[in-house]
Design a protein around this motif. Structure first.
Motif: not given
Length: 402
Positions: A31-35, A156-159
């Protein structure tokens, strides 16, 4: 038949593609927006975050001061250092210059707070390290640190991006080790040691830059929503500047890794050589050696080496890739000639033999006394019937003898 085989191959390839997509496809679970919102919220250093960072830095400094790996790991779990760095990568990946400024500003605040806390601690700490191994380990970054930071940043960014978050960020914080370099830099400031300060600060910058690079690449791959583009020319310049920064940090780390490999190979060659070449001459023996960098110091006891023996020994070292300029041979003769040493050794042997003979005589005397005591004890504890029998046997034996 050919069509059947072709259809089977197409079916197999289709199945493999489906299987591959099922296991490695990312977009259904992110979920890129939430991330993006979470990352933006984590870049700020205000209130509790500032104090948590300062306390974690002191905790890590204590761990480094006492060479405690467990304390250092605990401090890395507590510290909120990853936020501004990942935020920088997100800003670059989404062309968000406002976010980039905020992330860079907070990253600078983070570094200043960390350096102040660690410097003050090491100034006040009464414990002076004789062998600061944990600190020294953070002063010579290599390409391996680059790889750790890059793949740690990927994880880290995937998490941060996946819908169901786990405990990966804790592992990333430990693996990338952002805090120990800042603490080591503080140690360098506290003791006016520029080697520690610059080496540790360079390691921190390597970690930060390549975590940001990994974030940038993954943000682009996952198609995070971008801000309005400022034009192709501006975008091109930004890419060129980012590439120059990455190369600038990468080249020294590669050179450092190359030197590290050479030093490891040199130390291994010295050790292998000395395992089979302890005898340097007829009356000379290697009793110790030290290796620092690409230089070995070999300590030899016994007779001084003649020029020919020294040449032969150095030639043997050369067969293991150890050049004469990289070796210092220290001879220790203790100021005695061979005759004096032989006399001293013979005297030691003589004294040892006398001491052993004296001890053997004492043991024999003790054994005789123990046997006498045992006989006396047996006679005292014997029953009356046994005593009469013993006396009768003694009389009979006396008559026979007469």
């Amino acid at each position: 038949m050919r069509e059947i085989m072709q259809n089977m191959e197409n079916g197999i390839w289709s199945y493999l593609k489906i299987l591959f997509k099922r296991y490695v496809y990312l977009f259904d679970d992110v979920d890129t927006e939430d991330a993006a919102e979470r990352i933006k919220g984590a870049i700020w250093f205000r209130g509790p975050n500032v104090w948590i960072l300062a306390f974690a830095i002191v905790l890590a400094s204590v761990g480094l001061n006492v060479n405690s790996t467990a304390v250092i790991i605990g401090a890395m779990l507590v510290s909120p250092l990853m936020g501004p760095i990942i935020g920088t990568g997100l800003a670059l990946g989404t062309n968000d210059m406002d976010l980039l400024k905020s992330a860079a500003k907070n990253l600078l605040v983070m570094v200043v707070i960390s350096l102040l806390a660690s410097t003050i601690y090491f100034i006040l700490s009464p414990l002076a390290l004789v062998n600061p191994t944990e600190l020294e380990a953070r002063t010579s970054p290599t390409i391996y640190d680059v790889l750790i930071a890059f793949f740690g940043g990927m994880a880290g960014i995937l998490e941060n991006s996946r819908k169901e978050r786990g405990t990966v960020l804790s592992g990333v914080a430990i693996a990338t080790a952002l805090m120990p370099p800042l603490c080591t830099a503080g140690y360098g400031l506290a003791h006016a040691n520029m080697h520690f300060f610059l080496g540790a600060l360079y390691l921190f910058l390597i970690n930060s830059v390549f975590i940001a690079l990994a974030t940038f690449l993954m943000v682009r791959y996952l198609n995070f929503r971008k801000m309005t583009d400022k034009g192709p020319e501006i975008t091109r310049r930004r890419k060129q500047a980012a590439s120059a920064i990455f190369i600038l940090f990468l080249i020294p780390s590669i050179w450092s890794a190359f030197n590290l490999i050479r030093e490891n190979n040199f130390a291994r060659n010295v050790q292998v050589f000395l395992e089979n070449n302890r005898v340097a001459g007829p009356h000379s023996y290697v009793y110790d050696f030290t290796v620092k960098g690409r230089h070995a110091t070999i300590d030899i006891a016994g007779d001084p080496l003649t020029d020919s023996l020294r040449t032969v020994y150095l030639d043997k070292l050369g067969q293991f890739g150890i050049k004469e300029k990289n070796v210092t041979i220290r001879e220790h003769t203790f100021g005695l000639s061979q005759e004096q040493m032989s006399s001293m050794i013979n005297e030691i042997y003589t004294r040892t033999d006398l001491e052993l003979a004296r001890n053997a005589a004492i043991l024999d005397s003790v054994e005789v006394r123990l046997n006498a005591l045992q006989a006396r004890l047996d006679s005292l504890t014997a029953s009356p019937a046994d005593s009469l029998t013993a006396r009768s046997d003694s009389l009979n034996l006396s008559k026979l003898n007469n």
